[in-house]
Enzyme design. Structure first.
Site, PDB file in Angstrom:
ATOM      1  N   SER A 158       0.862  -1.182   0.000  1.00 14.53           N
ATOM      2  CA  SER A 158       0.000   0.000   0.000  1.00 14.53           C
ATOM      3  C   SER A 158       0.893   1.224   0.000  1.00 14.53           C
ATOM      4  CB  SER A 158      -0.880   0.000   1.255  1.00 14.53           C
ATOM      5  OG  SER A 158      -1.550   1.238   1.424  1.00 14.53           O
ATOM      6  N   TYR A 178      -2.162  -1.165  10.430  1.00 11.06           N
ATOM      7  CA  TYR A 178      -2.171  -1.329   8.974  1.00 11.06           C
ATOM      8  C   TYR A 178      -0.874  -0.797   8.372  1.00 11.06           C
ATOM      9  CZ  TYR A 178      -3.794  -0.921   4.122  1.00 11.06           C
ATOM     10  OH  TYR A 178      -3.919  -1.024   2.753  1.00 11.06           O
TER      11      TYR A 178
END
Length: 253
Positions: free
Chosen positions: A144, A157
């Site tokens: 990401s 995350y």
């Protein structure tokens, strides 16, 4: 159709929806046979049904990347039906809900690490021995933009995605001599069910975040899938141990 994927076996985790499903259909469009896994059995069935309607060769299994046995079983099904995968997309992951670092439970933090990071490692572990024996193969991990920059309220995350980039670099160096490439895909905001869950369907928040992006919009799953295909193909044949940001210019700001 290109020669890069024609007749090849492509395995994708997290294939029930979003980016994983889009990668599956993009690879199949280029002639790949698909091996699909996801913990969401209903969503996976929908992906498989759509693939079969298009005449795509597909094998699937419910697969939780927290289980090495599940992953080994998925790879075994691939080997029995289509052969060991040529390209593996370690795409399964979770985003969860925003939380202050000090307020997040240890169990929730650990869950992000176990699925996003250790799940990617387990996928590599299942894929690599046969690839090394064959002296060819490609691994692509879905990281990401949160693996490149921070994001307030998403510590677990962000930590897991930063760690994936480290795993990719180390693994790439470990297996380069065996003819295997390993890279990471780093999308920013993508129009997926995961993003909907993050914002609870709040359209105002979504529009505000779009406005912060240089291109003024989110990515589509299909745009991210095209980047994934590039990393999985011979067109990126001298690229390994790095990442490709698909972010509309976000990290250039």
């Amino acid at each position: 159709m290109t020669a890069d994927f024609a007749g090849k076996t492509v395995l994708i985790t997290g294939a029930a929806a979003g980016i994983g499903r889009a990668i599956a259909f993009a690879a199949a469009r280029e002639g790949a046979r698909l091996v699909l896994g996801d913990v969401d059995a209903a969503g996976l069935d929908e992906t498989v049904a759509s693939a079969e309607l298009k005449g795509i060769e597909v094998i699937s299994a419910c697969c939780d990347v927290r289980s090495q046995d599940d992953l080994d079983s998925l790879f075994a099904k691939s080997a029995a039906g289509f052969g060991h995968p040529d390209v593996v997309y370690a795409n399964a992951g979770i985003l969860g809900q925003p939380a202050d670092v000090w307020a997040q439970s240890e169990a929730d933090f650990q869950r992000h690490i176990d699925i996003n990071l250790v799940g990617t490692w387990r996928t590599f572990k299942a894929a690599l021995p046969k690839m090394i024996e064959r002296k060819s193969g490609v691994l692509v991990a879905t990281a990401s933009v949160a693996g490149l920059v921070g994001a307030s309220g998403l510590a677990a995350y962000v930590a897991s995605k930063h760690a994936i980039l480290g795993l990719v670099k180390s693994t790439a160096l470990n297996v380069a001599k065996h003819g295997i490439r390993v890279n990471a895909l780093c999308p920013h905001m993508v129009d997926t069910p995961m993003l909907d869950r993050l914002f609870g369907g709040d359209a105002a928040i979504r529009e505000a975040l779009k406005a912060m992006n240089p291109m003024g919009r989110n990515a589509s799953c299909e745009e991210v899938a095209e980047a994934a295909l590039f990393l999985g193909s011979s067109r990126s044949g001298y690229i390994t141990g790095t990442h490709l940001a698909v972010d509309g210019g976000h990290i250039a700001q």
